[in-house]
Write a protein that holds these residues in place. Structure first.
Motif, PDB file in Angstrom:
ATOM      1  N   ILE A 134      77.894  93.267  16.808  1.00  0.00           N
ATOM      2  CA  ILE A 134      77.990  93.887  18.135  1.00  0.00           C
ATOM      3  C   ILE A 134      78.890  95.112  18.043  1.00  0.00           C
ATOM      4  O   ILE A 134      79.993  95.041  17.501  1.00  0.00           O
ATOM      5  N   VAL A 135      78.388  96.218  18.599  1.00  0.00           N
ATOM      6  CA  VAL A 135      79.157  97.455  18.651  1.00  0.00           C
ATOM      7  C   VAL A 135      79.298  97.852  20.123  1.00  0.00           C
ATOM      8  O   VAL A 135      78.314  98.222  20.764  1.00  0.00           O
ATOM      9  N   ALA A 178      77.773  90.386  26.539  1.00  0.00           N
ATOM     10  CA  ALA A 178      76.673  90.558  25.580  1.00  0.00           C
ATOM     11  C   ALA A 178      76.128  89.195  25.133  1.00  0.00           C
ATOM     12  O   ALA A 178      74.914  88.978  25.133  1.00  0.00           O
ATOM     13  N   ILE A 179      77.011  88.296  24.795  1.00  0.00           N
ATOM     14  CA  ILE A 179      76.588  86.979  24.307  1.00  0.00           C
ATOM     15  C   ILE A 179      75.879  86.193  25.407  1.00  0.00           C
ATOM     16  O   ILE A 179      74.839  85.573  25.167  1.00  0.00           O
ATOM     17  N   GLU A 180      76.430  86.235  26.613  1.00  0.00           N
ATOM     18  CA  GLU A 180      75.796  85.524  27.730  1.00  0.00           C
ATOM     19  C   GLU A 180      74.434  86.121  28.058  1.00  0.00           C
ATOM     20  O   GLU A 180      73.476  85.399  28.325  1.00  0.00           O
ATOM     21  N   TRP A 181      74.325  87.451  28.027  1.00  0.00           N
ATOM     22  CA  TRP A 181      73.044  88.100  28.312  1.00  0.00           C
ATOM     23  C   TRP A 181      71.998  87.671  27.289  1.00  0.00           C
ATOM     24  O   TRP A 181      70.866  87.337  27.652  1.00  0.00           O
ATOM     25  N   LEU A 182      72.357  87.699  26.018  1.00  0.00           N
ATOM     26  CA  LEU A 182      71.410  87.327  24.964  1.00  0.00           C
ATOM     27  C   LEU A 182      70.974  85.869  25.094  1.00  0.00           C
ATOM     28  O   LEU A 182      69.799  85.551  24.899  1.00  0.00           O
ATOM     29  N   LEU A 183      71.896  84.991  25.452  1.00  0.00           N
ATOM     30  CA  LEU A 183      71.561  83.579  25.621  1.00  0.00           C
ATOM     31  C   LEU A 183      70.650  83.373  26.830  1.00  0.00           C
ATOM     32  O   LEU A 183      69.613  82.717  26.738  1.00  0.00           O
ATOM     33  N   PRO A 193      73.969  83.346  18.436  1.00  0.00           N
ATOM     34  CA  PRO A 193      74.350  83.545  17.033  1.00  0.00           C
ATOM     35  C   PRO A 193      75.332  82.479  16.560  1.00  0.00           C
ATOM     36  O   PRO A 193      76.052  81.875  17.350  1.00  0.00           O
ATOM     37  N   ASP A 194      75.355  82.281  15.255  1.00  0.00           N
ATOM     38  CA  ASP A 194      76.337  81.391  14.640  1.00  0.00           C
ATOM     39  C   ASP A 194      77.642  82.130  14.375  1.00  0.00           C
ATOM     40  O   ASP A 194      78.719  81.556  14.462  1.00  0.00           O
ATOM     41  N   ILE A 195      77.524  83.404  14.010  1.00  0.00           N
ATOM     42  CA  ILE A 195      78.679  84.244  13.721  1.00  0.00           C
ATOM     43  C   ILE A 195      78.492  85.573  14.434  1.00  0.00           C
ATOM     44  O   ILE A 195      77.381  86.114  14.477  1.00  0.00           O
ATOM     45  N   ILE A 196      79.576  86.092  14.973  1.00  0.00           N
ATOM     46  CA  ILE A 196      79.559  87.398  15.632  1.00  0.00           C
ATOM     47  C   ILE A 196      80.513  88.321  14.889  1.00  0.00           C
ATOM     48  O   ILE A 196      81.667  87.969  14.645  1.00  0.00           O
ATOM     49  N   VAL A 197      80.006  89.495  14.521  1.00  0.00           N
ATOM     50  CA  VAL A 197      80.816  90.525  13.886  1.00  0.00           C
ATOM     51  C   VAL A 197      80.965  91.649  14.909  1.00  0.00           C
ATOM     52  O   VAL A 197      79.981  92.253  15.315  1.00  0.00           O
ATOM     53  N   LEU A 198      82.197  91.888  15.319  1.00  0.00           N
ATOM     54  CA  LEU A 198      82.489  92.931  16.295  1.00  0.00           C
ATOM     55  C   LEU A 198      83.155  94.093  15.578  1.00  0.00           C
ATOM     56  O   LEU A 198      84.144  93.903  14.868  1.00  0.00           O
TER      57      LEU A 198
END
Length: 138
Positions: free
Chosen positions: A8-9, A90-95, A102-107
């Motif tokens: 995520i950027v 972002a995570i809530e929107w995608l879900l 995702p299992d892992i999030i890279v910010l």
């Protein structure tokens, strides 16, 4: 590692010092290009999403094959907006909209153009090797 790893950027359009700094040119390329390219070259990240409130940034991100599945709400795009609510949004929107979790999030920030994909990969491996850990930072 067989996991869903999301990059995520966050890249908002407003800036106090440099207008649209996230797409300002650095050595002939938009600033956001560098972190997007780094994430795309990671051996673990399998999706890159840009959270932005700006159509120009969204267009540039898409040009470099990043997903921009939503536009960031104004309340999360202020000078004083912390990063955590942007990430949660972002995570809530995608879900909610794609049933993607995702299992892992890279910010990583667009304003960090010198991050290497090997550094991202090392962080992912470190997290994977330490199942009791829920975060890694550099």
């Amino acid at each position: 590692m067989d996991r869903k790893v999301l990059g995520i950027v966050p890249a908002r359009g407003g800036s106090k010092s440099i207008e649209k700094k996230n797409i300002a040119l650095l050595s002939g390329k938009p600033l956001i290009y560098y972190i997007l390219s780094t994430m795309m070259h990671s051996q673990f990240i399998n999706r890159v999403v840009v959270s932005t409130d700006d159509e120009d940034i969204a267009s540039v991100a898409r040009r470099y094959d990043a997903d921009v599945p939503f536009m960031r709400p104004t309340e999360f795009a202020q000078d004083s907006s912390p990063t955590l609510p942007v990430l949660y949004h972002a995570i809530e929107w995608l879900l909610e909209n794609e049933n993607y979790q995702p299992d892992i999030i890279v910010l990583s920030q667009a304003t960090s153009p010198f991050v290497l994909s090997s550094q991202i990969d090392e962080a992912c491996e470190l997290l994977d090797r330490n199942p009791g850990a829920d975060a890694v930072t550099t």
